[in-house]
Design an enzyme around this catalytic site. Structure first.
Site, PDB file in Angstrom:
ATOM      1  N   HIS A 110    -125.794 -65.083 -71.206  1.00 55.18           N
ATOM      2  CA  HIS A 110    -126.878 -65.640 -72.011  1.00 55.18           C
ATOM      3  C   HIS A 110    -128.060 -65.968 -71.107  1.00 55.18           C
ATOM      4  O   HIS A 110    -127.941 -65.941 -69.878  1.00 55.18           O
ATOM      5  CB  HIS A 110    -126.408 -66.891 -72.779  1.00 55.18           C
ATOM      6  CG  HIS A 110    -125.948 -68.025 -71.911  1.00 55.18           C
ATOM      7  ND1 HIS A 110    -124.633 -68.380 -71.760  1.00 55.18           N
ATOM      8  CD2 HIS A 110    -126.653 -68.883 -71.142  1.00 55.18           C
ATOM      9  CE1 HIS A 110    -124.539 -69.408 -70.948  1.00 55.18           C
ATOM     10  NE2 HIS A 110    -125.757 -69.738 -70.546  1.00 55.18           N
TER      11      HIS A 110
HETATM   12  P1  TYD Z   1    -121.146 -71.717 -72.942  1.00 57.33           P
HETATM   13  O1  TYD Z   1    -122.460 -72.194 -72.444  1.00 57.33           O
HETATM   14  O2  TYD Z   1    -121.126 -70.669 -73.986  1.00 57.33           O
HETATM   15  O3  TYD Z   1    -120.251 -71.240 -71.735  1.00 57.33           O
HETATM   16  P2  TYD Z   1    -120.523 -70.102 -70.678  1.00 57.33           P
HETATM   17  O4  TYD Z   1    -121.873 -69.529 -70.951  1.00 57.33           O
HETATM   18  O5  TYD Z   1    -120.453 -70.788 -69.361  1.00 57.33           O
HETATM   19  O6  TYD Z   1    -119.472 -69.076 -70.794  1.00 57.33           O
HETATM   20  O7  TYD Z   1    -120.352 -72.994 -73.453  1.00 57.33           O
HETATM   21  C1  TYD Z   1    -119.016 -72.912 -73.934  1.00 57.33           C
HETATM   22  C2  TYD Z   1    -118.846 -73.918 -75.034  1.00 57.33           C
HETATM   23  O8  TYD Z   1    -119.068 -75.246 -74.561  1.00 57.33           O
HETATM   24  C3  TYD Z   1    -119.816 -73.693 -76.187  1.00 57.33           C
HETATM   25  O9  TYD Z   1    -119.100 -73.906 -77.394  1.00 57.33           O
HETATM   26  C4  TYD Z   1    -120.829 -74.789 -76.033  1.00 57.33           C
HETATM   27  C5  TYD Z   1    -120.094 -75.887 -75.291  1.00 57.33           C
HETATM   28  N1  TYD Z   1    -120.952 -76.627 -74.375  1.00 57.33           N
HETATM   29  C6  TYD Z   1    -121.331 -77.939 -74.689  1.00 57.33           C
HETATM   30  O10 TYD Z   1    -120.943 -78.490 -75.737  1.00 57.33           O
HETATM   31  N2  TYD Z   1    -122.114 -78.616 -73.831  1.00 57.33           N
HETATM   32  C7  TYD Z   1    -122.571 -78.070 -72.683  1.00 57.33           C
HETATM   33  O11 TYD Z   1    -123.299 -78.729 -71.897  1.00 57.33           O
HETATM   34  C8  TYD Z   1    -122.197 -76.715 -72.353  1.00 57.33           C
HETATM   35  C9  TYD Z   1    -122.671 -76.047 -71.096  1.00 57.33           C
HETATM   36  C10 TYD Z   1    -121.390 -76.041 -73.235  1.00 57.33           C
END
Ligand code: TYD
Length: 133
Positions: free
Chosen positions: A50
């Site tokens: 992302h």
């Molecule tokens: P995500 O940012 O999609 O993970 P990555 O990109 O590292 O693979 O986050 C995974 C899940 O955690 C998503 O459901 C959102 C949640 N999340 C939060 O609630 N707070 C946060 O600060 C972060 C980074 C993620």
């Protein structure tokens, strides 16, 4: 200009071991509003995929390593985050992916804003169109 912007944290410490200090508006170039860390990433799992519209982040593996790929839609660059003193800026509108997490990897991320799902661009084609390429 290189997409990869690294920050070298100073390794403090003494005969007892190491110590590294992160301070807002000093070696971290923003006001820190959120800290999160990835642990226990399973073998073969990649994360990220992302970009953020506004968020600025700094990532560092305080233990272990992972391979960080950055993509601004024009060029892709990657590097290993493999030291508790080697941090990387993840700037806004840069697509990022993390691969090849070691079993002992603890990836610490500092962010300048609270979590906001609306700030994410999770679709690569949309990312490309939003940066106008
Ligand atoms: P995500 O940012 O999609 O993970 P990555 O990109 O590292 O693979 O986050 C995974 C899940 O955690 C998503 O459901 C959102 C949640 N999340 C939060 O609630 N707070 C946060 O600060 C972060 C980074 C993620």
């Amino acid at each position: 200009m290189s997409l990869i912007k690294l920050i070298d944290f100073k390794l403090l410490g003494d005969e007892r071991g190491h110590l590294t200090v992160l301070e807002a508006n000093k070696n971290i170039p923003f006001e820190i509003r959120r800290v999160y860390y990835l642990t226990g990433t399973l073998p073969g799992v990649s994360r990220g995929f992302h970009a953020h519209k506004e968020l600025e982040q700094i990532a560092v593996c305080v233990s272990g390593k992972c391979r960080m790929l950055l993509d601004d839609g024009k060029q892709k660059e990657e590097t290993w985050l493999d030291s508790p003193t080697k941090a990387m800026r993840i700037q806004k509108m840069v697509w990022h992916e993390m691969h090849d997490f070691s079993d002992d990897c603890v990836l610490l991320v500092l962010a300048n804003e609270h979590y906001d799902e609306a700030d994410y661009i999770r679709d690569y084609q949309r990312f490309l169109s939003e940066i106008g390429r």
